[in-house]
Design an enzyme around this catalytic site. Structure first.
Site, PDB file in Angstrom:
ATOM      1  N   GLU A  63      47.297  36.832  50.149  1.00 26.78           N
ATOM      2  CA  GLU A  63      46.564  35.791  49.411  1.00 26.78           C
ATOM      3  C   GLU A  63      46.612  36.210  47.956  1.00 26.78           C
ATOM      4  O   GLU A  63      46.202  37.314  47.610  1.00 26.78           O
ATOM      5  CB  GLU A  63      45.129  35.668  49.927  1.00 26.78           C
ATOM      6  CG  GLU A  63      45.035  35.301  51.413  1.00 26.78           C
ATOM      7  CD  GLU A  63      45.790  34.038  51.787  1.00 26.78           C
ATOM      8  OE1 GLU A  63      45.964  33.154  50.930  1.00 26.78           O
ATOM      9  OE2 GLU A  63      46.244  33.934  52.945  1.00 26.78           O
ATOM     10  N   CYS A 100      39.298  34.493  42.575  1.00 30.17           N
ATOM     11  CA  CYS A 100      40.611  33.842  42.671  1.00 30.17           C
ATOM     12  C   CYS A 100      40.430  32.329  42.681  1.00 30.17           C
ATOM     13  O   CYS A 100      41.321  31.580  42.322  1.00 30.17           O
ATOM     14  CB  CYS A 100      41.308  34.297  43.930  1.00 30.17           C
ATOM     15  SG  CYS A 100      40.212  34.260  45.336  1.00 30.17           S
TER      16      CYS A 100
HETATM   17  P1  NAD Z   1      46.279  43.346  41.662  1.00 31.77           P
HETATM   18  O1  NAD Z   1      47.481  42.634  42.154  1.00 31.77           O
HETATM   19  O2  NAD Z   1      46.344  44.017  40.354  1.00 31.77           O
HETATM   20  O3  NAD Z   1      45.871  44.485  42.703  1.00 31.77           O
HETATM   21  C1  NAD Z   1      45.717  44.214  44.065  1.00 31.77           C
HETATM   22  C2  NAD Z   1      46.010  45.464  44.846  1.00 31.77           C
HETATM   23  O4  NAD Z   1      47.399  45.781  44.689  1.00 31.77           O
HETATM   24  C3  NAD Z   1      45.230  46.683  44.374  1.00 31.77           C
HETATM   25  O5  NAD Z   1      44.893  47.473  45.482  1.00 31.77           O
HETATM   26  C4  NAD Z   1      46.232  47.406  43.500  1.00 31.77           C
HETATM   27  O6  NAD Z   1      46.002  48.785  43.388  1.00 31.77           O
HETATM   28  C5  NAD Z   1      47.529  47.126  44.234  1.00 31.77           C
HETATM   29  N1  NAD Z   1      48.724  47.214  43.392  1.00 31.77           N
HETATM   30  C6  NAD Z   1      48.810  47.023  42.064  1.00 31.77           C
HETATM   31  N2  NAD Z   1      50.077  47.200  41.661  1.00 31.77           N
HETATM   32  C7  NAD Z   1      50.790  47.502  42.752  1.00 31.77           C
HETATM   33  C8  NAD Z   1      52.162  47.790  42.981  1.00 31.77           C
HETATM   34  N3  NAD Z   1      53.052  47.786  41.997  1.00 31.77           N
HETATM   35  N4  NAD Z   1      52.563  48.063  44.244  1.00 31.77           N
HETATM   36  C9  NAD Z   1      51.673  48.043  45.244  1.00 31.77           C
HETATM   37  N5  NAD Z   1      50.365  47.782  45.095  1.00 31.77           N
HETATM   38  C10 NAD Z   1      49.934  47.511  43.865  1.00 31.77           C
HETATM   39  O7  NAD Z   1      45.067  42.322  41.754  1.00 31.77           O
HETATM   40  P2  NAD Z   1      43.544  42.538  41.344  1.00 31.77           P
HETATM   41  O8  NAD Z   1      43.465  42.652  39.856  1.00 31.77           O
HETATM   42  O9  NAD Z   1      42.889  43.589  42.158  1.00 31.77           O
HETATM   43  O10 NAD Z   1      42.933  41.147  41.802  1.00 31.77           O
HETATM   44  C11 NAD Z   1      43.107  40.000  41.043  1.00 31.77           C
HETATM   45  C12 NAD Z   1      44.175  39.111  41.626  1.00 31.77           C
HETATM   46  O11 NAD Z   1      43.900  38.886  42.993  1.00 31.77           O
HETATM   47  C13 NAD Z   1      44.192  37.738  40.986  1.00 31.77           C
HETATM   48  O12 NAD Z   1      45.522  37.331  40.808  1.00 31.77           O
HETATM   49  C14 NAD Z   1      43.481  36.869  42.018  1.00 31.77           C
HETATM   50  O13 NAD Z   1      43.805  35.506  41.958  1.00 31.77           O
HETATM   51  C15 NAD Z   1      43.928  37.502  43.282  1.00 31.77           C
HETATM   52  N6  NAD Z   1      43.024  37.216  44.387  1.00 31.77           N
HETATM   53  C16 NAD Z   1      43.414  36.286  45.288  1.00 31.77           C
HETATM   54  C17 NAD Z   1      42.576  35.965  46.343  1.00 31.77           C
HETATM   55  C18 NAD Z   1      42.984  34.934  47.365  1.00 31.77           C
HETATM   56  O14 NAD Z   1      42.339  34.833  48.392  1.00 31.77           O
HETATM   57  N7  NAD Z   1      44.036  34.176  47.118  1.00 31.77           N
HETATM   58  C19 NAD Z   1      41.340  36.606  46.463  1.00 31.77           C
HETATM   59  C20 NAD Z   1      40.990  37.567  45.522  1.00 31.77           C
HETATM   60  C21 NAD Z   1      41.846  37.877  44.489  1.00 31.77           C
END
Ligand code: NAD
Length: 541
Positions: free
Chosen positions: A292, A326
C-alpha cells in the site's frame, strides 16, 4: 487451518476522548511523564532474544528534537540472517498450531492493548511520532485493537469457506500458510499499520521478519513486547530495526522469501518489486507482493455542496496528523461560486489551530516526523512563495528551532496540473484549484486523470445526480471513496483500506481480502470407496 465456530464477532473499540479529568487522561499523562524521563533501548528481537549491535540511531521527539527518547540498535548482517533463520525454524510449529491457538495470542494482545498497555502504546506513539492524544488513540489503541480482533474473525470466516463434497467423498480446503517467511516493511505514520503488517500474515500461520520505520521504532518495539506478553512464540515475529537498504538486500536474496507486506512510498515499493523480479528464479515459491503506497488524495466539491461541511472536512482531512496520513486531503477542486465562503471559513479556522508539544493536550497539531520531511515540505513552500502561479491562502511558515513545525498551509493554483496538484507532499499542505461552475463535467475528468495515484477521494454535493455522476466517472480514481465526508479516518471492518493505480496492490488492510494473500490453500479429496476396476461402463461389449 480449520474453522471453529466459536470465534468472536468483533465490534470496533470505543474511542476514548481524553477530556480533562477523565481516567484515560490521568493514565496517559502519567505515562507521558514516565516515558519522557527515559531513553529506551530498542534492540532487535531474533528468535525471542534481544540483539544489541551497538550501532545506534537515536529516536527523538519530532516536536522537541533535542529530546532523546530511545536508542535503536541497528541490525548487522549476521543478525539479519539469524532473524531469517529464526523465522524459517519457527514456521513448522506455528503453521501446525490450530487457528484457535494462534487466534488466542492475538485476542489476548487486543485485550492487553485495550487495558493495561493502552496508555503505554499511546504515549510512545505521541512522543515518538508526534501525534496528539486523539490521533494516537485512534491509531495505536483503537485501530490496532480492531486489527487484532477483526483479523481473527475474518480468518475464521475464510476457513469456513469450503468446497462441496459429492456422495462418496470428502473435499476440504486447507488454508495453509505460505512456505517460507514474510517480510513486513512498515511506515512511520501509523503504529497500527506497523503492527498489522506483521500480525496479519502471522495469524494465518506465517512467520515474519518485521522491519519497522526508524522513526516509529519506539512504539513498534513496545508492540513487540506486548505480543510477547500475550504469548507469541519465539521466532514467529522477528523485529529487525536498521538500515532498510542493507536489510532488504539480504532478505530479498534469500530463497525462503514467501511474501512482502509493505506500506510506505511508491518509490520504495517499486524498488522492492524490481529486486524481487530480478531474483525471481531463486525463490522456492513466487513471493506474494502486497504494497500500500502513496496518494494524492482529492476533495471535489460540486456547486451544491454545503460550504461549512466542506471547510471542516478540508481542515481535518488536510491537517490532522500534520497531513501525514496516506489518505490526507492534498488537492481540492472548489467551484468558483463556493470558493469565497469556503476560503473565509478555512482561513478563519486554520488561524485558530494550535500546534506544538503533543503532551500539551490543547494542541491540534504536532510536528512533521523528521528533518528530511521538514526540509522536503519546507522546500515546496519556499518554491511556492516565489512562484507567481501560486497564491498563499493561509499558513506557509516553517520553524525547526525546537521541533519540525510547519503551519497548516493552503495554496491556490491556477494551473490544475501544477506540481502542487500532482506530487505527494506528505505534510500539512492543501493545494486548491478553483473551477468555473459550468465546467463540472470537465473537472471530473481532470480529477480522474491528474494524479498517478488512486488511494482516497471525497466528493461533496447535495445534488444526488451529481453524486451519482461523480461516483461513476471517478470509479477508478480512489480505492476509498467518500461522499460528504473527509477522505481520512477509515475504520477496520467498516471501510477496508487501500487504493490501486500507483497507490498499491489494493489488498484492503482490515478485511478478509488481505488475509487471503497470506495463505496457499491445499485441496484435499478423500474417496471413501475407490473403484475396483479401471474400465468404464461404455467400454462394455
Ligand atoms: P517510506 O517509503 O520512506 O518508508 C517505508 C518503509 O520502507 C520504512 O520501513 C523504511 O525504512 C523502508 N525503506 C525506505 N527505503 C527503503 C529502501 N530503499 N529499501 C527498502 N526499504 C526501504 O515511507 P514512510 O515515510 O514511512 O511513509 C510515508 C509513505 O507511506 C507515504 O508515501 C504514504 O502515502 C505511504 N503510506 C501509504 C499507506 C497506504 O495504505 N496506502 C498508509 C500509510 C503510508
Amino acid at each position: 487451518m480449520s474453522a471453529n465456530n466459536s470465534y468472536p464477532k468483533s465490534i470496533n473499540e470505543t474511542v476514548l476522548n481524553y477530556a480533562p479529568g477523565s481516567a484515560e487522561r490521568i493514565a496517559l499523562t502519567a505515562e507521558l511523564d514516565k516515558q519522557q524521563g527515559l531513553v529506551r533501548e530498542i534492540p532487535a528481537i531474533v528468535g525471542g532474544e534481544r540483539i544489541r549491535s551497538g550501532d545506534i540511531t537515536d529516536v527523538r521527539a519530532p516536536h522537541a528534537h533535542a529530546h532523546r527518547l530511545g536508542e535503536v540498535h541497528n541490525a548487522g548482517q549476521a543478525t539479519i540472517h539469524a532473524a531469517i533463520d529464526a523465522a524459517v525454524a519457527a514456521q513448522r510449529d506455528w503453521a501446525n498450531a490450530t487457528l484457535a491457538e494462534r487466534s488466542a495470542v492475538f485476542l489476548k494482545a487486543a485485550d492487553l492493548l485495550a487495558g493495561p498497555w493502552r496508555a503505554r502504546l499511546n504515549a510512545a506513539t505521541m512522543l515518538g511520532q508526534s501525534k496528539t492524544a486523539y490521533q494516537a488513540e485512534i491509531d495505536s489503541a483503537c485501530e490496532l485493537i480492531d486489527f487484532l480482533r477483526f483479523n481473527v474473525q475474518f480468518a475464521h470466516e475464510l476457513a469456513a469457506g469450503q468446497p462441496i463434497s459429492s456422495p462418496g467423498m470428502r473435499n476440504h480446503l486447507e488454508y495453509r500458510p505460505l512456505e517460507g517467511f514474510v517480510y513486513a516493511v512498515t511506515p512511520f505514520n501509523f503504529t497500527a499499520i506497523g503492527g498489522n503488517l506483521a500480525i496479519a500474515p502471522a495469524l494465518m500461520g506465517n512467520t515474519v521478519l518485521w522491519k519497522p520505520a526508524a522513526t516509529a521504532s519506539l512504539s513498534n518495539f513496545l508492540f513487540m513486547e506486548l505480543l510477547e506478553a500475550a504469548g507469541l512464540p519465539k521466532g514467529v515475529i522477528n523485529f529487525l530495526p536498521g538500515d532498510p537498504v542493507a536489510i532488504s538486500g539480504a532478505v530479498l536474496a534469500r530463497p525462503e522469501l514467501a511474501g512482502i507486506h509493505f506500506t510506505g512510498s511508491t518509490a520504495v515499493f517499486d524498488t522492492l518489486w524490481g529486486e524481487v523480479g530480478r531474483n525471481v528464479s531463486r525463490y522456492r515459491s513466487y513471493p506474494r507482493l502486497v504494497g500500500e503506497t502513496g496518494g494524492k488524495d482529492f476533495v471535489l466539491a460540486h456547486p451544491s455542496a454545503d460550504a461549512d461541511t466542506l471547510a471542516v472536512a478540508l481542515l481535518r482531512g488536510a491537517f490532522e496528523y500534520q497531513g501525514q496520513k496516506c489518505s490526507a486531503a492534498s488537492r481540492a477542486y472548489i467551484p468558483a461560486s463556493l470558493w469565497p465562503a469556503v476560503r473565509e471559513r478555512v482561513v478563519a479556522m486554520a488561524e485558530t489551530i494550535q500546534m506544538g508539544d503533543v503532551a500539551d493536550f490543547t494542541n491540534f497539531m504536532g510536528a512533521v516526523i523528521d528533518r528530511r520531511a521538514f526540509d522536503r515540505i519546507h522546500g515546496h513552500l519556499q518554491r511556492a512563495a516565489s512562484d507567481s502561479a501560486v497564491k498563499l491562502v493561509t499558513g506557509g511558515k516553517a520553524d525547526d528551532s525546537v521541533g519540525y513545525f510547519i503551519t497548516p498551509t493552503v495554496l491556490q493554483v491556477d494551473n490544475p496540473h501544477h506540481t502542487l496538484m500532482e506530487t505527494e507532499l506528505f505534510g500539512p499542505v492543501l493545494s486548491v484549484y478553483v473551477y468555473a461552475d459550468a465546467h463540472w463535467p470537465e473537472v471530473l475528468e481532470l480529477v480522474d486523470g491528474t494524479s498517478p495515484y488512486a488511494l482516497t477521494g471525497a466528493i461533496f454535493a447535495r445534488d444526488r445526480a451529481a453524486i451519482a455522476h461523480a461516483s461513476s466517472v471517478l470509479r477508478f480514481a480512489a480505492g476509498n471513496f467518500y461522499i460528504n465526508d473527509k477522505p481520512t479516518g477509515a475504520v477496520v471492518g467498516q471501510q477496508p483500506f487501500g487504493g490501486a493505480r500507483r497507490s498499491g496492490t489494493n489488498d484492503k488492510a482490515g478485511s478478509p481480502l488481505n488475509l487471503l494473500r497470506w495463505v496457499s490453500p491445499r485441496t484435499v479429496k478423500e474417496t471413501f470407496v475407490p473403484p475396483a476396476d479401471y474400465r468404464y461402463a461404455h467400454m462394455a461389449v
